[in-house]
Design an enzyme around this catalytic site. Structure first.
Site, PDB file in Angstrom:
ATOM      1  N   ASP A 385       0.867  -1.156   0.000  1.00  0.00           N
ATOM      2  CA  ASP A 385       0.000   0.000   0.000  1.00  0.00           C
ATOM      3  C   ASP A 385       0.917   1.222   0.000  1.00  0.00           C
ATOM      4  OD1 ASP A 385      -2.252   1.578   0.432  1.00  0.00           O
ATOM      5  OD2 ASP A 385      -1.819   1.636   2.576  1.00  0.00           O
ATOM      6  N   LYS A 386       0.391   2.368  -0.326  1.00  0.00           N
ATOM      7  CA  LYS A 386       1.275   3.527  -0.310  1.00  0.00           C
ATOM      8  C   LYS A 386       1.121   4.343   0.974  1.00  0.00           C
ATOM      9  CE  LYS A 386       0.578   7.380  -2.528  1.00  0.00           C
ATOM     10  NZ  LYS A 386       0.891   8.427  -1.560  1.00  0.00           N
ATOM     11  N   LYS A 642     -14.569  21.402   0.923  1.00  0.00           N
ATOM     12  CA  LYS A 642     -13.214  21.026   0.503  1.00  0.00           C
ATOM     13  C   LYS A 642     -13.274  19.608  -0.056  1.00  0.00           C
ATOM     14  CE  LYS A 642     -10.877  18.717   4.256  1.00  0.00           C
ATOM     15  NZ  LYS A 642     -11.504  18.659   5.542  1.00  0.00           N
ATOM     16  N   GLY A 762      -4.686   3.897  -3.711  1.00  0.00           N
ATOM     17  CA  GLY A 762      -5.920   4.544  -4.118  1.00  0.00           C
ATOM     18  C   GLY A 762      -5.678   5.955  -4.640  1.00  0.00           C
ATOM     19  N   ASP A 763      -4.434   6.418  -4.538  1.00  0.00           N
ATOM     20  CA  ASP A 763      -4.132   7.772  -4.980  1.00  0.00           C
ATOM     21  C   ASP A 763      -4.157   7.877  -6.494  1.00  0.00           C
ATOM     22  OD1 ASP A 763      -3.922   8.735  -2.548  1.00  0.00           O
ATOM     23  OD2 ASP A 763      -1.732   8.782  -2.427  1.00  0.00           O
ATOM     24  N   LYS A 853      -7.242  -4.661  -5.133  1.00  0.00           N
ATOM     25  CA  LYS A 853      -5.948  -4.991  -4.549  1.00  0.00           C
ATOM     26  C   LYS A 853      -5.839  -6.489  -4.324  1.00  0.00           C
ATOM     27  CE  LYS A 853      -4.935  -0.721  -2.035  1.00  0.00           C
ATOM     28  NZ  LYS A 853      -4.610  -0.135  -0.741  1.00  0.00           N
ATOM     29  N   ASN A 876      -8.452  -0.627   4.171  1.00  0.00           N
ATOM     30  CA  ASN A 876      -8.572  -0.943   2.750  1.00  0.00           C
ATOM     31  C   ASN A 876      -7.530  -1.954   2.275  1.00  0.00           C
ATOM     32  OD1 ASN A 876      -6.503   0.775   3.138  1.00  0.00           O
ATOM     33  ND2 ASN A 876      -6.871   2.024   1.315  1.00  0.00           N
TER      34      ASN A 876
END
Lengths: 1212, 324
Positions: A385-386, A642, A762-763, A853, A876
């Site tokens: 994952d990141k 936002k 997920g980015d 994933k 996640n």
């Protein structure tokens, strides 16, 4: 208990069953029934609050444990053999003797199980004994009770920082709004505070001396319309207990995974069974032929009782079974137990490794799966994952763009660098625990230009709006930090302040002051610390199954003027916290937040109390959140929003003719793109002013949506979408998610170790690619293939040419986005995708869902048949972690789900390096060698018996006393292999870390393969032949008796087996020497003592007699030497001729540390040169990278863009 | 605060050499360079031992006489060597499997250790059931000593005469101390009944025996019952099917010359296709004559020397780590 008819009892029990099973629970308060016997209690049907995670009870331990153990086929097999031995015709041993091994094995396992269960029992007991306050109507006050005595229907008082003892229904809080905040870290690891409201409609009168509770007769949770999350704090009705709490219900048992080595091992066990059967058939046939060859009945044949002899065929049939009993050890009965012991030892060493200990969180590595340690040494693919895994998930505000102007906050960079150096020095100087980084990193270094801009303009303009939006538009809870989170020592802070007078370090000191400032807290400091103790206890208990959650009391209403520096923000996401801290740094201090209002302090010092009209919370479809407030001065309704850039940009007010707005939007977009390239996480801030009428009409709709019973979620979302239109862009922020310590180094090392690293995030692709470069997943001169499809277009990527071309190009990286990935995963394309991916050095998947994933992991794992490891930190990643062969959880910011689902839980990504390269390698090579040795050992020992059968008419007789034979396996040769499996070190940790490619030895087949197994089996046969026939030829024709003949055989076997191990042992420590010598000594002591003590023993005084005979030593010496000569030579030749990396590394290991480092450097640079050469070759063949990639281009709508990295960025 | 700091490091693993797996270790690498001296040493040592064994074995003499199945009551022997010291007189059998399990356990230890309770018959318990089918006779009288092992005792007897100038002169055979000391003194005991015969009242002798246990040696009353030397020698089962057992010792040695061996042939060997033999041998520290071990040592010793040369070549070729 009064007498009751059995019928009534049954009826009552059934009623209880019904009450438990119903979805809707009718609970009656226990108060009116207090003191009555159990039979009259209204809530008697519900289980009590005691937690029991133990598997066994004292009384039934033995039968239950035996039952469990007999689920193992191997145990059944050995019990079957032991029973078979009681049948006189096939008997090979004294029947009692044959029972010993299986009994010892069962007993060992039982002791292990009992010990584990006892530990569970102790932790349960500790938890069940925790105190809590329950209202008693007799005493008219809350009395202290133990957790386990809390019953359904009790009223419980929970104070600030207490741990919640059960699932509770919140009835009343000390807060006038009936609000309390809880932390659920122990449940799900989320450290932010969650708000819970008291049940309305409950009237509670509080008087000074005594608390009267008047509850509307029955509280029916369903009717009150509250879902479970609303059920907590302060004074509560206990609602679910013990085993029925959500926490317990969610707690699944430990996972059972079978390691690859174990699967291989099972195949070899089957080979052993086949071998055993072959040997038994040979024995049986031999016996038949032996009987047949006799002219008549000799004296030495013992007939049956009635004087007749069995026919040869019947007799040989019996002998088949006798042979199985005699040679049963060939199937290593103790192997499984030994493996378990070895794994416990290995895990002991892993968990005790200081390098895997994180000082900041005071966490060591947790090994949750006990039986896959060796898989760590065989990993070929890592899926990471990141956010939170490669990065800290601690957000630092880096840049912002307001009204189209960019404020790069350049000062940020240099100051932090200086700060870091300073902290580093302090750490060394003071030798204290480290400074928690979140204090430094929430710090914002102000951009002077921006500061001037704000100071200069006093009127509410876009700049002020921007910061107000930052301060208001969030769900951050203002609170005081719990003492638990306070980690900075006062001394350190004080010094820090002296040297750093500038404002950035304010919060650092504020942290310290915070605890004292919170005087309104009822609990005195001492009790607070004890509450903290409880919290930590609760956490530790948590791992064994009990779940609790701790409480924090948030400030209530408009807080008294608390100095801004002492505030603590609890945010659901780190991004929000970063933004609030930024606003605060620029003077817009979020002072407090209640459900209805937000108070913000302006730079001028004035406090504004905004009325919160509504909060449109974040959801993943909208990708944004909004807060609707009423401005206290202008009384305007303002919507602050936002969200992700594309989610906001679409909704901007269409600026008819307003060129300025348009320009702002396009400038901001440019800045956003620029941020993304730097790897920053971007958010857009927008606002909208509503007129009252507009708001009111919307509010009606909103109320409608909130009240709806069906389709509520959708309606709420729709209503939010409705109002979030025609926004006015204020600006954008860039928040940095910093890489964790030594992530690039770790990624590089893992790759050198032959592990392919994939990042699934997920980015968005831009951010992911930049992080990829930052952590050296992508290299500057890599060929980056970017696969993405345009939205909604049916994309069918196809390789126009053979992807084999890729083979020769060494460094290809693949970037795929989620949508393309879905298509690539389709059945017709997945093979080609896997084929392509296999040739890529690294793969980056962006915008993937948790499910995707896990699908990727499964696909690679199944298609390529490789060992996979997934590492992640958030909920996640759970799917992925569970799908991989090994799941590693990072206990980071995002909660405990990943850790709960994982097999190993580490605290930093960098720990993966040592875990895999050192411990993985060691565990694998140790266990593999241990298992091979174990097979060898048993075969070598048992074959002696087999050879003897050729000289005793295949009558399944042994030339060694049965007791000694049993002892041989249980006592004399059992400990050395276990020690070997736990402690052997083929290469030192420094070498393994210095030369990552050593890890490759374990990948694929590794040391434990078909080949090595059979080699060692052949060696076992050879050694047993030597150990049998050298004494045979020596004593042939002499008057030696059975046991005098067996003694040298046994001794030779012992020496051969132990010396064989000594050849295999790569590193001798004092423990090794002690155990090997101890085994030999034990053999002689036991055999000698046994020869003296046991008169019935046919070999009485045998070893003693042998030991005074010089021939005994001469025979033992030469047999041992001949038996070990081939293996010894094999090792010598292997070490001298072949130059496998492991052997070279071992040579280097013997050098001085300094020269060794020199060598490592040279080696690595040498390898580097080789790699360069290969890449040169490839660049020759593909002079133009684009030309080479033409072969990979996609047809139709899918496309691949390629170039070297710089161009890729440009293309993005 | 102090307390808190302590708590913080609660989970910190101990920094000891053991837990950190940093115990000082010796990492031997078996490579050619290191093992050459070892091989030379081992080779030389083995050749030394081999020579010693071989020479010792050469000085030992053994005379084996095979008897085929015919009844040879008298046999002429010519001893052409005159060994020094005592000569051991063995009888041997081939193809005789004393080492079977069922045969070996077919005895009653309690009987043999002189426990009179086991001299009676008590169905299914006494004598030991392993003695089946040699536990009791048709009249339910217990067999003492019971069991297959005792039942099959070798019962040929030998007399050796030296032919001196045509006159037969009996060679004195010493039957004392031919069994294991522990067997004679500890393991086997006669019941402490005097005379021994009384202890055997109500029992029968084994089926194949011609004499009861208390009359095994008519010449020496002390050499009867379970501690009869021949009985003890027989009861110690041979490891291998072709074996010899010590019959007597000739303490004065056996000068070269003509001898005559007189055999009372009782023991049947046809049933198992076996052969009998007698053997005369003198012994040394290494036991009887055995050239195998000496040769083995010599071969392995030379092999080690050869190997060290091979290693030297390998070492020269693959020296590691390289200087280049």
């Amino acid at each position: 208990m009064p007498w009751m008819s059995p019928l009534a009892r049954i009826r009552d029990a059934l009623a209880g069953q019904r009450a438990r099973d119903k979805d809707l629970r009718n609970l009656v308060s226990n108060l009116p029934y207090e003191g009555l016997d159990k039979w009259k209690q209204p809530n008697r049907h519900f289980r009590n609050n005691g937690i029991k995670t133990t598997k066994y009870s004292v009384l039934f331990f033995i039968p239950m444990n035996l039952f469990e153990q007999f689920h193992r086929l191997a145990n059944l097999y050995f019990v079957g053999l032991a029973i078979l031995n009681f049948v006189p015709v096939v008997q090979a041993f004294e029947p009692e003797v044959a029972l010993i091994p299986i009994c010892v094995i069962l007993a060992l396992t039982a002791i292990k199980d009992a010990w584990e269960d006892f530990r569970r029992y102790k932790s349960d007991k500790k938890l069940n004994r925790l105190p809590c306050f329950v209202y008693s109507s007799k005493e008219k006050c809350f009395v202290e009770k133990r957790w386990k005595d809390v019953r359904v229907g009790d009223f419980v008082k929970v104070e600030s920082n207490d741990i919640v003892p059960a699932d509770l229904l919140l009835l009343y809080t000390s807060d006038p709004n009936g609000v309390c905040h809880i932390e659920t870290a122990n449940l799900d690891g989320e450290t932010n505070l969650k708000q819970r409201r008291a049940v309305p409609g409950v009237c509670i009168t509080v008087s000074n001396t005594d608390i009267l509770l008047i509850i509307h007769a029955v509280i029916r949770t369903g009717c009150l319309g509250f879902s479970h999350p609303d059920l907590v704090l302060k004074q509560h009705l206990v609602y679910l207990k013990g085993h029925e709490t959500k926490a317990m219900l969610n707690n699944n048992g430990p996972r059972y995974k079978r390691s690859r080595l174990e699967r291989r091992l099972n195949i070899d066990v089957i080979f052993c069974i086949l071998l055993l059967f072959t040997m038994c058939i040979i024995g049986s046939l031999g016996h038949y032929l032996w009987l047949e060859s006799m002219p008549s009945v000799p004296l030495y044949l013992v007939p049956q009782t009635d004087g007749h002899l069995d026919t040869p065929s019947l007799s040989s049939f019996y002998k088949f079974f006798s042979m199985i009993i005699l040679l049963q050890v060939l199937i290593p009965i103790s192997l499984y137990v030994s493996i378990e012991l070895v794994k416990i030892g290995q895990i002991y060493f892993i968990t005790n490794d200081l390098d895997l200990y994180d000082e900041e969180t005071d966490a060591t590595i947790q090994c949750k799966a006990l039986n896959i340690t060796e898989d760590l040494g065989q990993i070929q693919y890592i899926f990471s994952d990141k956010t939170g895994t490669l990065t800290e998930n601690k957000m630092v505000f880096r840049r912002c763009s307001i009204m189209g102007r960019e404020y790069p906050h350049k000062e940020n960079e240099c100051v932090r660098r200086a700060l870091k150096m300073y902290i580093y020095k302090i750490k060394i100087l003071m030798f204290t625990k480290s400074l928690p980084p979140n204090q430094q990193e929430t710090e914002v270094i102000l951009d002077q230009k921006l500061l001037r801009q704000i100071r200069g303009t006093e009127k509410i303009d876009a700049y002020q709006d921007f910061f107000l939006a930052l301060a208001i538009c969030n769900t951050v809870v203002v609170s005081m930090a719990t003492a638990k989170r306070l980690r900075v020592s006062a001394r350190l802070t004080a010094e820090f302040q002296q040297t750093n007078q500038s404002n950035p370090l304010d919060t650092l000191s504020s942290l310290v002051r915070r605890a004292g400032s919170w005087t309104r807290l009822r609990a005195p400091i001492t009790s607070e610390t004890s509450a903290n103790d409880l919290t930590t206890q609760g956490q530790s208990v948590n791992q064994t199954g009990g779940q609790t959650c701790s409480l924090h009391v948030p400030p209530q209403g408009t807080a008294p003027a608390v100095p801004a520096g002492k505030l603590c923000y609890e945010a659901e996401s780190p991004d929000e916290a970063a933004l609030v801290h930024t606003a605060k740094a620029y003077g817009f201090v979020l002072m407090s937040r209640t459900p209805d209002s937000v108070t913000v302090q302006l730079p001028s010092g004035a406090q504004l109390r905004f009325e919160v009209l509504d909060t449109l919370s974040f959801d993943s479809n909208r990708k944004r959140m909004s807060v609707l407030v009423r401005h206290p001065i202008s009384k305007q309704c303002i919507l602050y929003t936002k969200g992700a850039d594309y989610a906001i940009m679409e909704l901007l007010e269409t600026p008819y003719g307003e060129k300025q707005q348009k320009a702002i939007a396009s400038d901001t977009q440019q800045h956003l793109d620029c941020y993304a390239k730097e790897g920053l996480r971007t958010l857009c801030i927008a606002k909208k002013v509503l007129c009252d009428g507009e708001y009111e009409s919307w509010a009606v709709q909103r109320q409608h949506a909130l009240a709806a019973m069906d389709n509520r979620e959708q309606l709420i979302m729709d209503s939010a979408v409705q109002i979030e239109t025609n926004l006015c862009l204020l600006g954008a922020t860039g928040v940095e998610d910093r890489l964790q310590d030594s992530v690039p180094d770790t990624v590089m090392t893992l790759r050198e170790a032959g592990i392919q690293v994939w990042v699934l995030t997920g980015d968005k692709p831009e951010t992911a690619v930049n992080i990829g470069y930052a952590c050296r997943l992508l290299e500057q001169d890599d060929l980056v293939i970017n696969m993405s499809c345009k939205r909604n277009s049916p994309c069918i990527p196809r390789y126009s040419e053979d992807p084999r071309n890729v083979d020769t190009t060494p460094d290809i990286s693949l970037v795929i986005d989620g949508r393309t990935l879905t298509m690539l995963m389709s059945p017709d394309l997945r093979d080609r995708f896997v084929d392509l991916a296999r040739h890529c050095r690294s793969v980056l998947c962006c915008r993937v869902t948790p499910l995707q994933k896990s699908e990727v992991v499964k696909l690679i794992r199944e298609k390529l048949k490789v060992m996979t490891l997934a590492v992640g930190d958030g909920a996640n990643d759970v799917n992925m972690i569970q799908a991989a062969d090994i799941g590693v959880g990072i206990s980071g910011q995002e909660g405990m789900q990943a850790v709960m689902a994982s097999d190993f839980a580490i605290s930093r990504f960098k720990h993966l390096k040592k875990l895999l390269l050192v411990h993985g390698h060691w565990c694998y090579s140790r266990l593999a060698n241990m298992i091979i040795y174990f097979f060898y050992k048993n075969a070598a020992n048992v074959n002696l018996l087999f050879w003897y059968q050729f000289f005793c008419g295949f009558t399944a007789n042994a030339m060694i006393d049965h007791w000694l034979m049993i002892f041989f396996n249980l006592l004399f040769t059992s400990v050395p292999p276990i020690m070997f499996g736990i402690m052997d070190k083929d290469v030192s940790a420094e070498m393994l870390l210095g030369l990552p490619e050593l890890y490759r030895t374990g990948q694929g087949k590794g040391e434990y393969s078909f080949f090595t197994f059979w080699i060692s089996m052949l060696d076992a046969f050879y050694q047993s032949l030597v150990a049998f026939f050298i004494p045979y030829f020596t004593y042939r024709g002499s008057d030696i008796d059975i046991y005098a003949f067996g003694t040298p055989l046994n001794t030779i076997s012992l020496f051969t087996i132990l010396l064989h191990l000594s050849i295999e042992i790569k590193a001798w420590t004092i423990v090794h020497v002690f155990i090997i010598l101890g085994s030999v000594t034990l053999y002689f002591i036991v055999t000698l003592a046994y020869g003296v003590r046991y008169l019935n023993y046919s070999g009485y005084w045998t070893l003693q007699a042998q030991m005074v005979d010089p021939m005994f030593y001469l025979v033992c010496l030469i047999s041992t030497v001949i038996a070990l000569l081939p293996r010894y030579l094999f090792h010598v030749l292997k070490n001298s001729i072949t130059c496998s990396p492991i052997v070279e590394a071992r040579h280097l290991d013997t050098l001085e540390p300094s020269t060794r480092d020199q060598w490592i450097k040279e080696w690595r640079s040498f390898r580097g040169r080789v790699q360069d050469k290969t890449s040169d070759v490839s660049s020759v063949s593909y002079a133009d990278p684009k030309a080479s990639l033409a072969s990979l281009s996609y047809s139709s709508n899918g496309y691949i863009r390629s170039s070297d990295s710089n161009k890729t960025i440009g293309a993005l | 605060m102090q307390k808190k700091e302590n708590q913080e490091v609660e989970n910190r693993p101990d920094n000891t050499a053991f837990t950190q797996q940093r115990l000082p270790a010796w990492q031997p690498i078996l490579s050619a360079g290191i093992v050459i001296p070892l091989f030379v040493l081992v080779g030389l040592a083995f050749i030394g031992i081999g020579v010693a064994l071989f020479v010792t074995s050469r000085n030992l003499h053994v005379l084996e006489v095979w008897k085929n199945n015919l009844l040879w009551l008298n046999m002429a022997l010519y001893v052409f060597f005159s060994p020094q010291g005592p000569v051991f007189f063995y009888y041997g059998l081939t193809n005789y499997f004393q080492n079977q399990r069922a045969y070996g356990v077919s005895k009653d230890y309690n009987q043999l250790s002189g426990d009179l309770d086991y001299f009676t018959f008590f169905f299914s318990i006494v004598p030991d059931s392993t003695c089946k089918p040699y536990r009791y006779d048709v009249n339910n009288k217990p067999i003492v000593p019971c069991g297959s092992l005792a039942n099959s005792m070798f019962n040929d007897t030998f007399n050796l005469y030296q032919m001196k100038n045509g006159v037969k002169e009996e060679v004195p055979l010493d039957g004392k101390g031919i069994s294991w000391w522990t067997d004679y003194n500890i393991k086997y005991r006669n019941p402490s009944v005097n005379p021994l015969r009384n202890a055997f009242n109500g029992t029968v002798k084994p089926l194949y025996w011609s004499k009861p246990a208390y009359e095994l040696d008519p010449t020496d009353t002390a050499n009867n019952g379970f501690i009869n030397q021949d009985f003890l020698v027989w009861m110690r089962r041979s490891a291998l099917p072709n074996f010899r057992k010590l019959y007597r010792r000739i303490t004065d040695g056996l000068p070269a010359g003509n001898y005559s061996l007189e055999i009372s042939y009782n023991y049947p060997v046809i049933a198992f296709d076996g052969k009998k033999k007698v053997a005369f041998s003198n012994v040394s520290w290494m036991g009887g004559k055995n050239e195998f071990l000496g040769i083995a040592y010599l071969v392995i010793g030379s092999l080690c020397l050869v190997m060290s040369v091979v290693m030297l070549i390998i070492y020269a070729k693959f020296k590691f780590p390289e200087e280049d």
